[in-house]
Write a protein that holds these residues in place. Structure first.
Motif, short mmCIF file in Angstrom:
data_model
loop_
_atom_site.label_atom_id
_atom_site.label_comp_id
_atom_site.label_asym_id
_atom_site.label_seq_id
_atom_site.Cartn_x
_atom_site.Cartn_y
_atom_site.Cartn_z
N THR A 69 16.91 -30.16 123.39
CA THR A 69 17.99 -29.18 123.23
C THR A 69 17.54 -27.79 123.66
O THR A 69 18.34 -27.02 124.19
CB THR A 69 18.48 -29.13 121.77
OG1 THR A 69 17.39 -28.85 120.91
CG2 THR A 69 19.14 -30.42 121.38
N ALA A 70 16.28 -27.47 123.45
CA ALA A 70 15.79 -26.16 123.87
C ALA A 70 15.73 -26.03 125.38
O ALA A 70 15.99 -24.96 125.93
CB ALA A 70 14.41 -25.90 123.27
N ALA A 71 15.39 -27.12 126.06
CA ALA A 71 15.31 -27.07 127.53
C ALA A 71 16.67 -26.80 128.15
O ALA A 71 16.78 -26.04 129.11
CB ALA A 71 14.75 -28.38 128.07
N LEU A 72 17.69 -27.40 127.60
CA LEU A 72 19.03 -27.18 128.14
C LEU A 72 19.72 -25.99 127.50
O LEU A 72 20.50 -25.29 128.14
CB LEU A 72 19.87 -28.44 127.96
CG LEU A 72 19.38 -29.66 128.74
CD1 LEU A 72 20.16 -30.89 128.35
CD2 LEU A 72 19.45 -29.42 130.22
N GLY A 73 19.44 -25.74 126.23
CA GLY A 73 20.12 -24.67 125.51
C GLY A 73 19.58 -23.29 125.78
O GLY A 73 20.28 -22.30 125.59
N SER A 74 18.34 -23.20 126.22
CA SER A 74 17.76 -21.87 126.47
C SER A 74 18.48 -21.16 127.61
O SER A 74 18.59 -19.93 127.61
CB SER A 74 16.26 -21.98 126.77
OG SER A 74 16.04 -22.70 127.95
N GLU A 75 18.97 -21.93 128.56
CA GLU A 75 19.73 -21.33 129.66
C GLU A 75 21.04 -20.71 129.15
O GLU A 75 21.47 -19.67 129.64
CB GLU A 75 20.06 -22.38 130.73
CG GLU A 75 18.85 -22.99 131.39
CD GLU A 75 18.11 -22.02 132.27
OE1 GLU A 75 18.71 -21.06 132.75
OE2 GLU A 75 16.91 -22.23 132.46
N LEU A 76 21.64 -21.34 128.18
CA LEU A 76 22.87 -20.80 127.62
C LEU A 76 22.59 -19.56 126.77
O LEU A 76 23.38 -18.62 126.75
CB LEU A 76 23.57 -21.86 126.78
CG LEU A 76 24.03 -23.11 127.55
CD1 LEU A 76 24.58 -24.15 126.59
CD2 LEU A 76 25.06 -22.74 128.58
N GLU A 77 21.45 -19.56 126.06
CA GLU A 77 21.08 -18.42 125.23
C GLU A 77 20.85 -17.17 126.05
O GLU A 77 21.35 -16.10 125.71
CB GLU A 77 19.79 -18.73 124.46
CG GLU A 77 20.00 -19.22 123.07
CD GLU A 77 18.67 -19.50 122.39
OE1 GLU A 77 17.72 -18.70 122.53
OE2 GLU A 77 18.60 -20.54 121.72
N ASP A 78 20.04 -17.28 127.12
CA ASP A 78 19.73 -16.07 127.88
C ASP A 78 20.81 -15.69 128.87
O ASP A 78 20.74 -14.64 129.47
CB ASP A 78 18.42 -16.14 128.66
CG ASP A 78 17.60 -17.37 128.54
OD1 ASP A 78 17.95 -18.23 127.79
OD2 ASP A 78 16.58 -17.42 129.22
#
Length: 116
Positions: A69-78
């Protein structure tokens, strides 16, 4: 070429977060338990199955879930997901690079747990 760049950016993003340190600590719990049991010397036969169960049923899915989830979700966060998805790069390349990095980090985190 672009696969490597996406993987490198994802790796830097995952390793730069506090959650990686927490996952390292979580993956270190079975190692610590194994070292304590080995130092004690008694009941080694019974603990092996328990440690295998702990690593396979608890730690592995949790670490994989967090890194995935962090690999895909980090793009949404930043906010870089829009920039990345508007480039002329196949989406399958992006997803495969992120999955490869998350899977590699999960495997690296759990190698010490499986050696004992």
């Amino acid at each position: 070429m672009i696969f490597g760049e996406i993987a490198l950016v994802t790796l830097r993003a995952l390793l730069g977060r506090r959650r990686t340190l927490l996952m390292l600590l979580l993956a270190g719990i079975p190692v610590l338990v194994g070292l304590i049991v080995k130092a004690n010397g008694a009941g080694i036969r019974d603990v092996g199955a328990t440690l295998d169960g702990l690593v396979i049923r608890v730690v592995l899915p949790l670490v994989a879930l967090v890194f995935g989830t962090a690999a895909l979700g980090s793009e949404l966060e930043d906010g870089t997901a829009v920039h990345l998805l508007t480039k002329p790069i196949r989406r399958s390349t992006i997803v495969l690079a992120k999955i490869a990095v998350a899977g590699t980090l999960t495997a690296v985190m759990l190698v010490p747990s499986t050696v004992l």
